[in-house]
Write an enzyme that holds these catalytic residues in place. Structure first.
Site, PDB file in Angstrom:
ATOM      1  N   SER A   9       0.822  -1.215   0.000  1.00  0.00           N
ATOM      2  CA  SER A   9       0.000   0.000   0.000  1.00  0.00           C
ATOM      3  C   SER A   9       0.854   1.262   0.000  1.00  0.00           C
ATOM      4  O   SER A   9       1.892   1.322   0.656  1.00  0.00           O
ATOM      5  CB  SER A   9      -0.899  -0.009   1.233  1.00  0.00           C
ATOM      6  OG  SER A   9      -1.293   1.302   1.544  1.00  0.00           O
ATOM      7  N   LYS A  10       0.337   2.263  -0.726  1.00  0.00           N
ATOM      8  CA  LYS A  10       1.014   3.561  -0.794  1.00  0.00           C
ATOM      9  C   LYS A  10       1.152   4.188   0.583  1.00  0.00           C
ATOM     10  O   LYS A  10       2.004   5.016   0.807  1.00  0.00           O
ATOM     11  CB  LYS A  10       0.152   4.527  -1.621  1.00  0.00           C
ATOM     12  CG  LYS A  10       0.302   4.404  -3.097  1.00  0.00           C
ATOM     13  CD  LYS A  10      -0.298   5.657  -3.719  1.00  0.00           C
ATOM     14  CE  LYS A  10      -1.026   5.301  -4.988  1.00  0.00           C
ATOM     15  NZ  LYS A  10      -1.827   6.377  -5.506  1.00  0.00           N
ATOM     16  N   ARG A  11       0.239   3.805   1.462  1.00  0.00           N
ATOM     17  CA  ARG A  11       0.227   4.429   2.790  1.00  0.00           C
ATOM     18  C   ARG A  11       1.290   3.859   3.729  1.00  0.00           C
ATOM     19  O   ARG A  11       1.600   4.444   4.752  1.00  0.00           O
ATOM     20  CB  ARG A  11      -1.151   4.292   3.424  1.00  0.00           C
ATOM     21  CG  ARG A  11      -2.160   5.254   2.826  1.00  0.00           C
ATOM     22  CD  ARG A  11      -3.500   5.110   3.504  1.00  0.00           C
ATOM     23  NE  ARG A  11      -4.062   3.796   3.243  1.00  0.00           N
ATOM     24  CZ  ARG A  11      -4.755   3.482   2.161  1.00  0.00           C
ATOM     25  NH1 ARG A  11      -4.979   4.400   1.235  1.00  0.00           N
ATOM     26  NH2 ARG A  11      -5.239   2.277   1.978  1.00  0.00           N
ATOM     27  N   LEU A  12       1.861   2.715   3.369  1.00  0.00           N
ATOM     28  CA  LEU A  12       2.858   2.104   4.253  1.00  0.00           C
ATOM     29  C   LEU A  12       4.183   2.851   4.194  1.00  0.00           C
ATOM     30  O   LEU A  12       4.620   3.253   3.115  1.00  0.00           O
ATOM     31  CB  LEU A  12       3.125   0.665   3.818  1.00  0.00           C
ATOM     32  CG  LEU A  12       2.222  -0.433   4.327  1.00  0.00           C
ATOM     33  CD1 LEU A  12       2.740  -1.783   3.842  1.00  0.00           C
ATOM     34  CD2 LEU A  12       2.170  -0.418   5.845  1.00  0.00           C
TER      35      LEU A  12
END
Ligand code: GLU
Length: 493
Positions: free
Chosen positions: A255-258
């Site tokens: 995920s981009k959020r990680l």
């Protein structure tokens, strides 16, 4: 092999994702291996989601990794390079339009005047019949007269999907066959004149003479459309290789959020680009030499082969990356490492200019085999620049809150006082002798000294660090430690 020309074609809608970096790396390695050309093309046609700031961040990411492009857009004051520009897709709009109209003239595409409502109606019908949405071909066989009656009505240009089968000999996925009937006549140019992704990517790959399209397997479902367009446009068909995605440690899409999804997170965390490259390559490629994991950039170029690219996705393994990072740190020359860590110490607020270059080199040398990341240099060496503000609590309990701690520290002080010359070997010999005459282990003297001089229980080798710290500073710190133990003892009932 024909002239190898490969590309990475990111859409600048976010930072440089680790998955994009992996795709870029394989393209870059392939180009370097076969004396080919590596091209960076920014696919910035989605104006709403693309931002210049992202384009810059991506270029910066590539630059940090050392994946230099031979052809590509302007970056950091270096002008656009290459004869197939422009390398920003948004600046190639006219070319895309021209090619769409060429297909129209050649009867390989047609004008579609369907309104939004009509298209919505088609989608609704498909939904009701539980079928995938599909254009029903209303305008496919319209006569020139029917088209003429529409006058200036806005239209989309649709590609006339030919009958038959499309076969892709994917270098990673193997043979992929699709019956063209699975595709409807898709739009290639919108009524407002904007090209659709499929057209833009094929026109750009075709006119840039891309020999191998190496990209993420999320594009595998687009590949048949692309092959049909390549053929219709009369461009030479490139070879395809669709690579698996990078998964996170839990085995899900990264995920981009990680943290770590952004390549530059690793730079900020003190990882070497050499280590990240080495690691990311191993996520999708197995070396011939079984079990080998450590590769420099040049060794990767030398050993890389398309045949050994894997078709299944690999899970991210932070432990392995950390290990590789340590290995790459050890591989640098001490001077190279010094030049990388000094700015970090400066950033942490330490005045490195007050030290000589030789001293800084020595300091780096004693940490080189110990630090797992560049950033660890700060906690490993802060005591050289500032007096320890506090002693590690656990170590205090272990070393100084026991009978005889004060006497031991006084013995150490007397020992240090007499050491001359103040260097590693003399210090070491003095401690060894003390250990021998007292009949106690070396650690009984080494640990309290370390705590007194650095405030910590871990760090560079003691004798090395004492030498660098200098006799006066060491004695001062040992005196402070004695005072500290005295107060501790007073407080203890
Ligand atoms: N712009 C596309 C992406 O960012 C890549 C297209 C391609 O590689 O063909 O996913």
């Amino acid at each position: 092999m024909t002239d190898v020309r490969v590309r990475i074609a990111p859409s600048p809608t976010g930072f440089l994702h680790i998955g994009t970096a992996k795709t870029a790396l394989f393209n870059w390695l392939f180009a370097r291996k076969y004396n080919g050309t590596f091209i960076l093309r920014l696919e910035d046609t989605d104006v709403e989601r693309s931002a210049e700031e992202y384009a810059q961040a991506m270029c910066e990411g590539f630059h940090w990794l050392g994946i230099e492009w031979d052809e590509g857009p302007e970056f950091g004051g270096v002008p656009e390079k290459g004869a197939c520009g422009p390398y920003r897709q948004s600046q190639r709009r006219e070319l895309h339009r021209r090619e769409a109209f060429r297909l129209l003239e050649e009867g390989k595409a047609y004008k579609c005047f369907c309104t939004k409502e009509e298209l919505e109606e088609m989608r609704e019908q498909a939904r009701q019949q539980k079928l995938p949405p599909r254009y029903n071909g209303t305008w496919r066989n319209a006569t020139p007269e029917q088209v003429a009656t529409m006058g200036d009505t806005p239209y989309a240009i649709r590609f006339k999907v030919p009958e038959g089968e499309t076969v892709i000999h994917d270098l990673v996925q193997g043979e992929v066959r699709t019956n063209n009937r699975e595709y409807d006549d898709f739009v290639i140019l919108k009524p407002n004149g904007d090209p659709i992704f499929h057209l833009a990517v094929v026109v750009d790959d075709g006119t840039m003479k891309i020999s191998h399209v190496i990209r993420g397997d999320d594009h595998l479902t687009n590949a048949a459309r692309h092959v049909m367009l390549f053929q219709a446009l009369g461009y030479e068909l490139p070879k395809f290789a669709h690579l698996p995605m990078v998964l996170d440690e839990a085995g899900k899409k990264f995920s981009k959020r990680l943290h770590g999804a952004n390549v530059l997170d690793w730079r900020d965390d003190g990882y070497l680009p050499e280590a990240l490259i080495n690691y990311v390559v191993l996520l999708g490629w197995t070396p011939e030499e079984e079990g080998r994991e450590l590769f420099t950039r040049d060794e990767l170029v030398e050993h890389f082969s398309v045949e050994r690219l894997g078709a299944s996705p690999a899970k991210f393994d932070l432990k392995k990356l950390q290990w590789l990072n340590g290995q790459h740190i050890r591989r640098l020359s001490t001077e190279q490492l010094r030049d990388r860590v000094v700015p970090l110490l400066e950033k942490a607020g330490f005045d490195t200019r007050a030290k000589s270059e030789a001293w800084l080199t020595k300091m780096t040398e004693i940490c080189q085999t110990k630090i797992p990341t560049l950033n660890d240099i700060v906690p490993y060496t802060d005591f050289f620049f500032v007096e320890p503000a506090a002693y590690e609590e656990k170590a205090v309990s272990k070393q100084w809150k026991k009978p005889g701690a004060l006497d031991r520290m006084r013995t150490i002080r007397a020992l240090l006082e007499g050491v001359a010359p103040w260097d590693h070997d003399t210090l070491k010999a003095a401690y060894e002798q003390l250990s021998e005459t007292s009949g106690e282990g070396l650690g009984q003297f080494v640990h309290p000294t370390r705590l007194a001089c650095t405030g910590k229980s871990v760090g560079p080798g003691l004798f090395e660090l004492l030498e660098l710290l200098g006799k006066d500073v060491c004695l001062e710190r040992v005196d402070k430690a004695i005072q500290f133990i005295e107060t501790v003892e007073e407080k203890t009932p």
